[in-house]
Design a protein around this motif. Structure first.
Motif, PDB file in Angstrom:
ATOM      1  N   SER A 180       2.777 -18.830  17.226  1.00  0.00           N
ATOM      2  CA  SER A 180       2.747 -18.708  15.771  1.00  0.00           C
ATOM      3  C   SER A 180       4.055 -19.172  15.156  1.00  0.00           C
ATOM      4  O   SER A 180       4.069 -19.820  14.101  1.00  0.00           O
ATOM      5  CB  SER A 180       2.455 -17.265  15.372  1.00  0.00           C
ATOM      6  OG  SER A 180       2.554 -17.090  13.979  1.00  0.00           O
ATOM      7  N   ALA A 206      -5.584 -11.715  16.805  1.00  0.00           N
ATOM      8  CA  ALA A 206      -5.615 -11.090  15.486  1.00  0.00           C
ATOM      9  C   ALA A 206      -4.402 -10.199  15.225  1.00  0.00           C
ATOM     10  O   ALA A 206      -4.163  -9.820  14.075  1.00  0.00           O
ATOM     11  CB  ALA A 206      -6.893 -10.282  15.318  1.00  0.00           C
ATOM     12  N   THR A 207      -3.629  -9.862  16.260  1.00  0.00           N
ATOM     13  CA  THR A 207      -2.412  -9.083  16.035  1.00  0.00           C
ATOM     14  C   THR A 207      -1.337  -9.916  15.340  1.00  0.00           C
ATOM     15  O   THR A 207      -0.397  -9.361  14.776  1.00  0.00           O
ATOM     16  CB  THR A 207      -1.841  -8.545  17.359  1.00  0.00           C
ATOM     17  OG1 THR A 207      -1.466  -9.650  18.214  1.00  0.00           O
ATOM     18  CG2 THR A 207      -2.850  -7.666  18.079  1.00  0.00           C
ATOM     19  N   PHE A 209      -2.262 -13.600  14.030  1.00  0.00           N
ATOM     20  CA  PHE A 209      -2.877 -14.610  13.183  1.00  0.00           C
ATOM     21  C   PHE A 209      -3.899 -14.004  12.220  1.00  0.00           C
ATOM     22  O   PHE A 209      -4.374 -12.881  12.406  1.00  0.00           O
ATOM     23  CB  PHE A 209      -3.590 -15.656  14.045  1.00  0.00           C
ATOM     24  CG  PHE A 209      -2.674 -16.561  14.808  1.00  0.00           C
ATOM     25  CD1 PHE A 209      -2.004 -17.592  14.169  1.00  0.00           C
ATOM     26  CD2 PHE A 209      -2.487 -16.399  16.169  1.00  0.00           C
ATOM     27  CE1 PHE A 209      -1.173 -18.453  14.865  1.00  0.00           C
ATOM     28  CE2 PHE A 209      -1.653 -17.251  16.882  1.00  0.00           C
ATOM     29  CZ  PHE A 209      -0.995 -18.275  16.228  1.00  0.00           C
ATOM     30  N   THR A 210      -4.278 -14.791  11.215  1.00  0.00           N
ATOM     31  CA  THR A 210      -5.387 -14.463  10.335  1.00  0.00           C
ATOM     32  C   THR A 210      -6.543 -15.421  10.626  1.00  0.00           C
ATOM     33  O   THR A 210      -6.392 -16.404  11.348  1.00  0.00           O
ATOM     34  CB  THR A 210      -4.986 -14.584   8.852  1.00  0.00           C
ATOM     35  OG1 THR A 210      -4.620 -15.960   8.583  1.00  0.00           O
ATOM     36  CG2 THR A 210      -3.797 -13.696   8.537  1.00  0.00           C
ATOM     37  N   ASP A 211      -7.705 -15.131  10.052  1.00  0.00           N
ATOM     38  CA  ASP A 211      -8.890 -16.001  10.176  1.00  0.00           C
ATOM     39  C   ASP A 211      -9.167 -16.374  11.630  1.00  0.00           C
ATOM     40  O   ASP A 211      -9.396 -17.537  11.970  1.00  0.00           O
ATOM     41  CB  ASP A 211      -8.701 -17.280   9.352  1.00  0.00           C
ATOM     42  CG  ASP A 211      -8.488 -16.994   7.882  1.00  0.00           C
ATOM     43  OD1 ASP A 211      -9.059 -16.012   7.386  1.00  0.00           O
ATOM     44  OD2 ASP A 211      -7.739 -17.749   7.233  1.00  0.00           O
ATOM     45  N   VAL A 212      -9.162 -15.378  12.501  1.00  0.00           N
ATOM     46  CA  VAL A 212      -9.394 -15.608  13.930  1.00  0.00           C
ATOM     47  C   VAL A 212     -10.893 -15.612  14.215  1.00  0.00           C
ATOM     48  O   VAL A 212     -11.634 -14.753  13.740  1.00  0.00           O
ATOM     49  CB  VAL A 212      -8.702 -14.517  14.772  1.00  0.00           C
ATOM     50  CG1 VAL A 212      -9.003 -14.714  16.257  1.00  0.00           C
ATOM     51  CG2 VAL A 212      -7.208 -14.511  14.523  1.00  0.00           C
ATOM     52  N   ALA A 235      -7.335 -19.893  15.089  1.00  0.00           N
ATOM     53  CA  ALA A 235      -6.534 -18.868  14.415  1.00  0.00           C
ATOM     54  C   ALA A 235      -5.561 -19.546  13.480  1.00  0.00           C
ATOM     55  O   ALA A 235      -5.063 -20.639  13.758  1.00  0.00           O
ATOM     56  CB  ALA A 235      -5.795 -18.010  15.448  1.00  0.00           C
ATOM     57  N   LYS A 236      -5.277 -18.896  12.354  1.00  0.00           N
ATOM     58  CA  LYS A 236      -4.412 -19.499  11.329  1.00  0.00           C
ATOM     59  C   LYS A 236      -3.182 -18.634  11.084  1.00  0.00           C
ATOM     60  O   LYS A 236      -3.275 -17.406  11.021  1.00  0.00           O
ATOM     61  CB  LYS A 236      -5.197 -19.679  10.029  1.00  0.00           C
ATOM     62  CG  LYS A 236      -4.449 -20.413   8.933  1.00  0.00           C
ATOM     63  CD  LYS A 236      -5.347 -20.728   7.757  1.00  0.00           C
ATOM     64  CE  LYS A 236      -6.343 -21.805   8.084  1.00  0.00           C
ATOM     65  NZ  LYS A 236      -7.084 -22.273   6.873  1.00  0.00           N
ATOM     66  N   ARG A 237      -2.031 -19.294  10.969  1.00  0.00           N
ATOM     67  CA  ARG A 237      -0.818 -18.574  10.602  1.00  0.00           C
ATOM     68  C   ARG A 237      -0.852 -18.266   9.106  1.00  0.00           C
ATOM     69  O   ARG A 237      -0.978 -19.163   8.292  1.00  0.00           O
ATOM     70  CB  ARG A 237       0.427 -19.392  10.942  1.00  0.00           C
ATOM     71  CG  ARG A 237       1.700 -18.661  10.552  1.00  0.00           C
ATOM     72  CD  ARG A 237       2.966 -19.386  10.949  1.00  0.00           C
ATOM     73  NE  ARG A 237       4.134 -18.625  10.511  1.00  0.00           N
ATOM     74  CZ  ARG A 237       5.398 -18.976  10.744  1.00  0.00           C
ATOM     75  NH1 ARG A 237       5.665 -20.079  11.408  1.00  0.00           N
ATOM     76  NH2 ARG A 237       6.382 -18.218  10.311  1.00  0.00           N
ATOM     77  N   GLY A 238      -0.712 -16.992   8.767  1.00  0.00           N
ATOM     78  CA  GLY A 238      -0.808 -16.570   7.378  1.00  0.00           C
ATOM     79  C   GLY A 238       0.398 -17.004   6.571  1.00  0.00           C
ATOM     80  O   GLY A 238       1.404 -17.416   7.104  1.00  0.00           O
TER      81      GLY A 238
END
Length: 238
Positions: A180, A206-207, A209-212, A235-238
């Motif tokens: 991340s 999910a711990t 990233f977001t939108d996993v 997974a997306k970095r918020g």
């Protein structure tokens, strides 16, 4: 050697015996390239749907242009080649621990190598993807700490089935945090897996990233006479 089968190169590596071979598929008659490490198939051009979708799914998550992308694992080059088909991509680094595989592409022994070599946006980097992640310096030896819009990985068979035990920390919370940290805000991490989706790994992602999510990719398997599936984690970095 038969007319249907040709060993293009053989190398002894620190990971074991590495072989590149070419054969004719008896069903379709088309040419198939395969890479084997010891007795395991690392890659076959008979099954590339999921490797292509890995790149498509990752890039579909990103808006904008001039995207900077890393692909971990060169293989037969299908994921990297698909990344370069997106005109929004400004640069691509492809990291592989096996310099022999990089040489095969550079020598034109693997068909995708000609495409990768001809594209000025693409650079092949010899290095251990997992060790580069641990280093905190990132993947570009010319720009330590450089951030990327997407990191796309196809190396291990799955988060549980590894090519080497030392890769295990990449799939744990600390490894997830490290990857991340190498992404730009809003950047995407994408991972190919040969196994069905694993709830435990999704929870680990999910711990940080977001939108996993885990996408199941189906494709015809002519050897088994039925469809097979792979998994792509996103997974997306918020």
């Amino acid at each position: 050697m038969s007319a249907r089968f040709q060993e293009l190169d053989y190398r002894q590596t620190p990971l074991g015996e590495l072989t590149l071979r070419r054969r004719l598929d008896p069903g379709s008659g088309r040419e198939i390239h395969e890479i084997k490490l010891n007795d395991e198939f690392l890659m076959s051009s008979l099954f590339v749907v999921a490797e292509v979708e890995l790149a498509h799914l990752a890039l579909a998550e990103l808006p904008g242009d001039d995207l900077n992308v890393v692909v971990g694992g060169l293989g037969l080059g299908y994921t990297a080649q698909t990344v370069l088909e997106d005109p929004r991509v400004g640069s691509l680094l492809v990291v592989d621990a096996l310099n022999e595989v990089i040489e095969w592409h550079q020598q034109g022994l693997i068909p995708a190598g000609k495409t990768l070599a001809a594209d000025e946006r693409c650079r092949l980097v010899h290095g251990d993807f997992f060790e580069l992640t641990r280093s905190g310096l990132g993947f570009d030896p010319t720009a330590p700490g450089r951030l990327f819009d997407a990191v796309v990985v196809d190396i291990d068979h799955s988060p549980r089935h590894l090519l080497h035990p030392s890769n295990a920390d990449f799939y744990e919370p600390e490894g997830v945090r490290r990857i991340s940290d190498l992404l730009s805000p809003g950047g995407v991490f994408a991972l190919w897996s040969n196994d069905p989706p694993e709830d435990e790994y999704v929870a680990t992602l999910a711990t940080v990233f977001t939108d996993v999510r885990a996408e199941v990719v189906s494709f015809p398997n002519p050897i088994q006479g039925r469809d097979s599936t792979n998994t792509v984690y996103l997974a997306k970095r918020g």
